[in-house]
Motif scaffolding. Structure first.
Motif, PDB file in Angstrom:
ATOM      1  N   ALA A  52     -28.609  15.320  16.740  1.00 42.66           N
ATOM      2  CA  ALA A  52     -27.472  16.052  16.178  1.00 42.66           C
ATOM      3  C   ALA A  52     -26.450  15.001  15.776  1.00 42.66           C
ATOM      4  N   ILE A  53     -25.647  15.327  14.775  1.00 46.37           N
ATOM      5  CA  ILE A  53     -24.646  14.372  14.302  1.00 46.37           C
ATOM      6  C   ILE A  53     -23.287  15.058  14.309  1.00 46.37           C
ATOM      7  N   VAL A  54     -22.315  14.429  14.966  1.00 45.10           N
ATOM      8  CA  VAL A  54     -20.948  14.931  15.003  1.00 45.10           C
ATOM      9  C   VAL A  54     -20.115  14.039  14.093  1.00 45.10           C
ATOM     10  N   ILE A  55     -19.480  14.675  13.091  1.00 45.33           N
ATOM     11  CA  ILE A  55     -18.613  13.919  12.179  1.00 45.33           C
ATOM     12  C   ILE A  55     -17.267  13.715  12.874  1.00 45.33           C
ATOM     13  N   VAL A  56     -16.956  12.462  13.184  1.00 45.08           N
ATOM     14  CA  VAL A  56     -15.708  12.127  13.868  1.00 45.08           C
ATOM     15  C   VAL A  56     -14.578  11.987  12.851  1.00 45.08           C
ATOM     16  N   SER A  57     -14.852  11.321  11.736  1.00 43.12           N
ATOM     17  CA  SER A  57     -13.849  11.187  10.674  1.00 43.12           C
ATOM     18  C   SER A  57     -14.554  11.021   9.341  1.00 43.12           C
ATOM     19  N   GLY A  58     -13.828  11.358   8.277  1.00 44.89           N
ATOM     20  CA  GLY A  58     -14.384  11.242   6.937  1.00 44.89           C
ATOM     21  C   GLY A  58     -14.824  12.591   6.399  1.00 44.89           C
ATOM     22  N   THR A  59     -15.185  12.596   5.119  1.00 40.29           N
ATOM     23  CA  THR A  59     -15.607  13.840   4.486  1.00 40.29           C
ATOM     24  C   THR A  59     -17.051  13.729   4.024  1.00 40.29           C
ATOM     25  N   SER A  60     -17.719  14.852   4.086  1.00 42.64           N
ATOM     26  CA  SER A  60     -19.114  14.934   3.660  1.00 42.64           C
ATOM     27  C   SER A  60     -19.325  16.276   2.989  1.00 42.64           C
ATOM     28  N   VAL A  61     -20.445  16.398   2.292  1.00 45.17           N
ATOM     29  CA  VAL A  61     -20.750  17.641   1.594  1.00 45.17           C
ATOM     30  C   VAL A  61     -22.207  18.015   1.852  1.00 45.17           C
ATOM     31  N   ARG A  62     -22.413  19.323   2.085  1.00 50.30           N
ATOM     32  CA  ARG A  62     -23.764  19.852   2.302  1.00 50.30           C
ATOM     33  C   ARG A  62     -24.235  20.436   0.976  1.00 50.30           C
ATOM     34  N   ILE A  63     -25.446  20.034   0.560  1.00 52.88           N
ATOM     35  CA  ILE A  63     -26.023  20.588  -0.659  1.00 52.88           C
ATOM     36  C   ILE A  63     -27.412  21.129  -0.358  1.00 52.88           C
ATOM     37  N   ASN A  64     -27.797  22.135  -1.099  1.00 49.56           N
ATOM     38  CA  ASN A  64     -29.156  22.676  -1.033  1.00 49.56           C
ATOM     39  C   ASN A  64     -29.829  22.279  -2.331  1.00 49.56           C
ATOM     40  N   ASP A  65     -30.623  21.233  -2.307  1.00 50.89           N
ATOM     41  CA  ASP A  65     -31.168  20.777  -3.579  1.00 50.89           C
ATOM     42  C   ASP A  65     -32.567  21.294  -3.868  1.00 50.89           C
ATOM     43  N   HIS A  66     -33.319  21.647  -2.864  1.00 57.23           N
ATOM     44  CA  HIS A  66     -34.677  22.174  -3.066  1.00 57.23           C
ATOM     45  C   HIS A  66     -35.464  21.348  -4.083  1.00 57.23           C
ATOM     46  N   ARG A  67     -35.119  20.073  -4.168  1.00 53.20           N
ATOM     47  CA  ARG A  67     -35.803  19.140  -5.051  1.00 53.20           C
ATOM     48  C   ARG A  67     -35.766  19.564  -6.522  1.00 53.20           C
ATOM     49  N   ASP A  68     -34.821  20.365  -6.887  1.00 58.43           N
ATOM     50  CA  ASP A  68     -34.714  20.859  -8.253  1.00 58.43           C
ATOM     51  C   ASP A  68     -33.343  20.467  -8.783  1.00 58.43           C
ATOM     52  N   VAL A  69     -33.254  19.284  -9.387  1.00 53.73           N
ATOM     53  CA  VAL A  69     -31.975  18.713  -9.784  1.00 53.73           C
ATOM     54  C   VAL A  69     -31.144  19.650 -10.659  1.00 53.73           C
ATOM     55  N   PRO A  70     -31.716  20.330 -11.675  1.00 52.58           N
ATOM     56  CA  PRO A  70     -30.865  21.211 -12.480  1.00 52.58           C
ATOM     57  C   PRO A  70     -30.224  22.338 -11.674  1.00 52.58           C
ATOM     58  N   GLN A  71     -30.821  22.718 -10.571  1.00 46.83           N
ATOM     59  CA  GLN A  71     -30.306  23.818  -9.752  1.00 46.83           C
ATOM     60  C   GLN A  71     -29.368  23.338  -8.649  1.00 46.83           C
ATOM     61  N   LYS A  72     -29.164  22.032  -8.556  1.00 43.35           N
ATOM     62  CA  LYS A  72     -28.385  21.480  -7.430  1.00 43.35           C
ATOM     63  C   LYS A  72     -26.999  22.106  -7.361  1.00 43.35           C
ATOM     64  N   SER A  73     -26.648  22.568  -6.181  1.00 43.34           N
ATOM     65  CA  SER A  73     -25.331  23.182  -5.996  1.00 43.34           C
ATOM     66  C   SER A  73     -24.280  22.100  -5.844  1.00 43.34           C
ATOM     67  N   ARG A  74     -23.042  22.464  -6.101  1.00 37.82           N
ATOM     68  CA  ARG A  74     -21.942  21.526  -5.929  1.00 37.82           C
ATOM     69  C   ARG A  74     -21.753  21.217  -4.444  1.00 37.82           C
ATOM     70  N   GLY A  75     -22.117  22.135  -3.602  1.00 41.19           N
ATOM     71  CA  GLY A  75     -22.088  21.881  -2.184  1.00 41.19           C
ATOM     72  C   GLY A  75     -20.894  22.455  -1.464  1.00 41.19           C
TER      73      GLY A  75
END
Length: 174
Positions: A52-75
């Protein structure tokens, strides 16, 4: 980074609430401290996880890419203090999303091996985690039953009102 600053994010996470300061300190002491640079994958979809990973500081974004680049969400931006892949510190799992560091991210990696060792040494810690997960599973089961009930109601054919057959109107002599 001081140990207190690393314990603080754990205090806000429901899974760690109710643990003693000593237990929290020991978890942090055994955690890997890691720094991700902007653009680094913190986790990648379809990769197995051992922590498990706990973000202590900084920003990150979760994306669902499903290996389909044109469909990639902004996150979805993940805030500091969030835990990623929580169950990976207890069981084997495969990531279903990708999380990318947007800025420098300082994090704690709580590896399954270290957590298992710690729970073997501190059975009260193991009981705590077991109780938290069992409670969550019971709530999930309750919610699933509620969904089933809604679905049952929606799939049962509604009863149509009785319709009388058309009867001929008797002609009245004029």
């Amino acid at each position: 980074m001081a140990i207190d600053a690393l314990v603080k994010p754990l205090l806000a996470l429901p899974l760690f609430q109710g643990l003693t300061p000593l237990q929290l300190t020991e978890i942090v002491r055994r955690a890997e401290r890691i720094i991700y640079r902007p653009g680094d994958a913190i986790i990648a979809e379809d990769d197995p996880s051992d922590a498990a990973i706990v973000i202590v500081s900084g920003t990150s974004v979760r994306i669902n890419d499903h290996r389909d680049v044109p469909q990639k969400s902004r996150g979805e931006t993940l805030p500091e203090g969030v835990m990623i892949a929580e169950l990976a510190m207890f069981i084997e799992l495969v990531h279903t999303t990708t999380v990318i560091a947007q800025s420098q991210v300082k994090a704690l990696r709580l590896t399954r091996q270290k957590m298992h060792e710690l729970m073997e040494e501190d059975t009260e810690l193991a009981r705590h985690f077991s109780s938290c997960i069992t409670t969550r599973l019971k709530l999930l089961a309750h919610d699933m039953k509620a969904v089933d009930t809604i679905l049952e109601r929606a799939t049962v054919a509604p009863q149509l009102p009785q319709v009388r057959p058309n009867l001929p109107i008797e002609a009245h002599p004029g």
